[in-house]
Design an enzyme around this catalytic site. Structure first.
Site, PDB file in Angstrom:
ATOM      1  NE  ARG A  25     -24.831  20.316 -25.105  1.00  0.00           N
ATOM      2  CZ  ARG A  25     -24.940  21.459 -24.437  1.00  0.00           C
ATOM      3  NH1 ARG A  25     -25.132  22.566 -25.077  1.00  0.00           N
ATOM      4  NH2 ARG A  25     -24.898  21.463 -23.135  1.00  0.00           N
ATOM      5  NE  ARG A  29     -29.216  25.890 -27.610  1.00  0.00           N
ATOM      6  CZ  ARG A  29     -28.646  26.475 -26.563  1.00  0.00           C
ATOM      7  NH1 ARG A  29     -29.208  27.509 -26.014  1.00  0.00           N
ATOM      8  NH2 ARG A  29     -27.504  26.041 -26.095  1.00  0.00           N
ATOM      9  NE  ARG A  38     -35.024  23.853 -25.567  1.00  0.00           N
ATOM     10  CZ  ARG A  38     -35.856  24.430 -24.702  1.00  0.00           C
ATOM     11  NH1 ARG A  38     -37.152  24.269 -24.833  1.00  0.00           N
ATOM     12  NH2 ARG A  38     -35.388  25.171 -23.716  1.00  0.00           N
ATOM     13  CG  ASP A  75     -28.135  18.710 -19.393  1.00  0.00           C
ATOM     14  OD1 ASP A  75     -27.766  19.282 -20.424  1.00  0.00           O
ATOM     15  OD2 ASP A  75     -27.708  19.016 -18.257  1.00  0.00           O
ATOM     16  CE1 TYR A 151     -23.580  24.454 -14.740  1.00  0.00           C
ATOM     17  CE2 TYR A 151     -22.692  22.240 -14.928  1.00  0.00           C
ATOM     18  CZ  TYR A 151     -22.912  23.495 -15.466  1.00  0.00           C
ATOM     19  OH  TYR A 151     -22.465  23.785 -16.723  1.00  0.00           O
TER      20      TYR A 151
HETATM   21  O1  CP3 Z   1     -25.716  15.684 -28.710  1.00  0.00           O
HETATM   22  C1  CP3 Z   1     -25.529  15.887 -27.498  1.00  0.00           C
HETATM   23  O2  CP3 Z   1     -24.390  15.971 -27.002  1.00  0.00           O
HETATM   24  C2  CP3 Z   1     -26.772  16.068 -26.662  1.00  0.00           C
HETATM   25  C3  CP3 Z   1     -26.783  15.563 -25.279  1.00  0.00           C
HETATM   26  C4  CP3 Z   1     -26.198  16.514 -24.241  1.00  0.00           C
HETATM   27  C5  CP3 Z   1     -26.772  17.745 -23.802  1.00  0.00           C
HETATM   28  N1  CP3 Z   1     -26.017  18.202 -22.747  1.00  0.00           N
HETATM   29  C6  CP3 Z   1     -27.975  18.387 -24.335  1.00  0.00           C
HETATM   30  C7  CP3 Z   1     -28.238  19.819 -24.080  1.00  0.00           C
HETATM   31  C8  CP3 Z   1     -25.044  16.291 -23.481  1.00  0.00           C
HETATM   32  C9  CP3 Z   1     -24.037  15.157 -23.605  1.00  0.00           C
HETATM   33  C10 CP3 Z   1     -24.962  17.362 -22.539  1.00  0.00           C
HETATM   34  C11 CP3 Z   1     -23.914  17.447 -21.508  1.00  0.00           C
HETATM   35  C12 CP3 Z   1     -23.810  18.642 -20.672  1.00  0.00           C
HETATM   36  N2  CP3 Z   1     -24.819  19.398 -20.141  1.00  0.00           N
HETATM   37  C13 CP3 Z   1     -22.586  19.165 -20.190  1.00  0.00           C
HETATM   38  C14 CP3 Z   1     -21.209  18.562 -20.440  1.00  0.00           C
HETATM   39  C15 CP3 Z   1     -20.640  18.988 -21.748  1.00  0.00           C
HETATM   40  C16 CP3 Z   1     -20.150  20.410 -21.773  1.00  0.00           C
HETATM   41  O3  CP3 Z   1     -20.807  21.187 -22.486  1.00  0.00           O
HETATM   42  O4  CP3 Z   1     -19.170  20.733 -21.116  1.00  0.00           O
HETATM   43  C17 CP3 Z   1     -22.890  20.285 -19.400  1.00  0.00           C
HETATM   44  C18 CP3 Z   1     -21.895  21.174 -18.678  1.00  0.00           C
HETATM   45  C19 CP3 Z   1     -24.309  20.422 -19.365  1.00  0.00           C
HETATM   46  C20 CP3 Z   1     -25.104  21.433 -18.616  1.00  0.00           C
HETATM   47  C21 CP3 Z   1     -25.914  22.298 -19.506  1.00  0.00           C
HETATM   48  N3  CP3 Z   1     -26.957  21.853 -20.282  1.00  0.00           N
HETATM   49  C22 CP3 Z   1     -25.809  23.703 -19.692  1.00  0.00           C
HETATM   50  C23 CP3 Z   1     -24.796  24.598 -19.005  1.00  0.00           C
HETATM   51  C24 CP3 Z   1     -26.798  24.083 -20.604  1.00  0.00           C
HETATM   52  C25 CP3 Z   1     -27.156  25.482 -21.045  1.00  0.00           C
HETATM   53  C26 CP3 Z   1     -26.173  26.052 -21.968  1.00  0.00           C
HETATM   54  C27 CP3 Z   1     -26.352  25.524 -23.368  1.00  0.00           C
HETATM   55  O5  CP3 Z   1     -25.359  25.095 -23.962  1.00  0.00           O
HETATM   56  O6  CP3 Z   1     -27.476  25.573 -23.853  1.00  0.00           O
HETATM   57  C28 CP3 Z   1     -27.474  22.901 -21.003  1.00  0.00           C
HETATM   58  C29 CP3 Z   1     -28.606  22.813 -21.955  1.00  0.00           C
HETATM   59  C30 CP3 Z   1     -28.551  21.788 -23.033  1.00  0.00           C
HETATM   60  N4  CP3 Z   1     -28.120  20.491 -22.895  1.00  0.00           N
HETATM   61  C31 CP3 Z   1     -28.984  21.963 -24.384  1.00  0.00           C
HETATM   62  C32 CP3 Z   1     -28.793  20.734 -25.033  1.00  0.00           C
HETATM   63  C33 CP3 Z   1     -29.148  20.400 -26.457  1.00  0.00           C
HETATM   64  C34 CP3 Z   1     -29.609  23.232 -24.969  1.00  0.00           C
HETATM   65  C35 CP3 Z   1     -30.928  23.463 -24.340  1.00  0.00           C
HETATM   66  C36 CP3 Z   1     -31.948  24.166 -25.216  1.00  0.00           C
HETATM   67  O7  CP3 Z   1     -32.234  23.730 -26.321  1.00  0.00           O
HETATM   68  O8  CP3 Z   1     -32.517  25.147 -24.708  1.00  0.00           O
END
Ligand code: CP3
Length: 345
Positions: A25, A29, A38, A75, A151
């Site tokens: 990540r 944010r 965003r 994602d 999920y």
């Molecule tokens: O720099 C990076 O790593 C960005 C790329 C990336 C994102 N998600 C962007 C994202 C990667 C590699 C992921 C993987 C991801 N997504 C995982 C595996 C890693 C982990 O955290 O265990 C999982 C489980 C997800 C599913 C997911 N995506 C959830 C549960 C959520 C909501 C909770 C949260 O952390 O916001 C997301 C949203 C998400 N994915 C955001 C980002 C930048 C935030 C969304 C926003 O800006 O509103």
């Protein structure tokens, strides 16, 4: 000849003078430049479908911190979305599925996966690869079949995934059919990412912790293994190094070496000393500073980093990372301090 980038050297289990650095990540944010972009999108997934925007988001942390690897901005839930499960991200709630898989009929009726439905992701890979210097490798990724299934069955995030846990024990055969579908889709998806230009693969098994040891073997590990074997058997994907991240798998991380990945990414509560003993000369290690450390004073960050670097001093194939993603409440200056400290030490 151009030197092999540090990150790829580490994945080859070769020593580096300072460890390569990237953060889970690293785009997100906690960065004001991310929040600015965003705010123009209501649904997070709509933003993921814009390859120009996602290219810019992937580059933001590279510019700010001069990291050693970039990760595709996307994602893991793009695959369930391509299976028409209706993935949405609600503010403050995380992902919500409008058409989750709630019975065996829904598994039987799943559409077949069409990799070209995710062409926006491959376009994004091309854009990022084109914008990065060759010295910075680009990581592509997918969720593990199990994590995607969890999920998809639950219909979003949950504390205990109670529905999913009872569904899989009552409908084991149909769950295996779903996992097989997701495994094949992950393979096709990663292959297209490789064709578009990624240099390494990370598989996220973020919900490994929901299963007991025996369930983990039959519902998760088996399919990660299938996926890795498909990648290793294909001429296009066989030379791309694979990193596996699994959060607290019951039965320990050593089970993951059965799949023969190039690298294991440690969750933050994993013991570093025993991981080093278990994995030395088998795989590279990535990790695993607790992301919450970034809320501490610089002196504490420095101390923690020093301890970690010393532990891995003689480990061939170490990649510095956090043990999970950077959270939105982190001050970017702390990430800068962390990065500078690793390089100084
Ligand atoms: O720099 C990076 O790593 C960005 C790329 C990336 C994102 N998600 C962007 C994202 C990667 C590699 C992921 C993987 C991801 N997504 C995982 C595996 C890693 C982990 O955290 O265990 C999982 C489980 C997800 C599913 C997911 N995506 C959830 C549960 C959520 C909501 C909770 C949260 O952390 O916001 C997301 C949203 C998400 N994915 C955001 C980002 C930048 C935030 C969304 C926003 O800006 O509103």
């Amino acid at each position: 000849m151009i030197d092999q980038p540090k990150f790829l050297r580490a994945l080859d289990k070769k020593a580096n003078s300072t460890p390569p650095i990237w953060y889970m990540r690293q785009a997100g944010r906690y960065l004001p430049e991310y929040r600015k972009i965003r705010s123009k999108f209501k649904n997070f997934l709509d933003m993921c479908k814009d390859p120009e925007v996602c290219c810019e988001l992937a580059l933001q942390p590279i510019r700010r911190f001069d990291l050693d690897a970039s990760i595709l901005f996307s994602d893991i839930l793009t695959i369930p979305d391509a299976f028409n499960l209706g993935v949405e991200f609600k503010e403050g709630e995380g992902p919500v599925f409008t058409r989750p898989i709630k019975d065996v009929k829904a598994i039987k009726n799943l559409p077949s996966f069409n990799p070209s439905d995710l062409s926006y992701v491959y376009k994004c890979v091309k854009n990022i690869r084109g914008a990065l210097p060759m010295s910075i490798p680009l990581i592509g990724f997918c969720g593990s079949p199990w994590t995607l299934a969890a999920y998809s069955l639950e219909g979003g995030s949950s504390k205990d995934f109670a529905f999913t846990r009872s569904f899989i024990s009552e409908n084991s055969i149909q769950t295996q059919q779903l996992l097989k579908k997701y495994t094949d889709a992950c393979f096709e998806y990663l292959k297209e990412q490789v064709i578009a230009g990624i240099d390494a693969i990370q598989i996220f098994d973020s919900w490994a912790n929901l299963l007991n040891k025996q369930e983990y073997e039959s519902f998760s590990l088996k399919y990660i293994n299938d996926l890795v074997q498909q990648l290793k058997a294909d001429d296009i994907t066989k030379n791309i190094p694979i990193i596996i991240f699994a959060r607290q798998p019951q039965g320990g991380i050593e089970q993951l070496t059965d799949c023969k990945p190039e690298c294991i990414s440690l969750f933050w509560d994993e013991s570093i000393d025993s991981s080093i003993k278990l994995l030395k000369n088998k795989t590279a290690i990535q990790g695993s500073l607790n992301p919450m450390t970034l809320k501490e004073d610089n002196s504490i960050i420095y101390k923690e980093v020093k301890t970690m670097i010393e532990k891995f001093e003689n480990y061939p194939g170490y990649i510095f990372n956090l043990g999970h993603g950077i959270t939105p409440d982190i001050d970017p200056d702390k990430v800068k301090f962390l990065t500078d400290s690793i390089r100084e030490l």
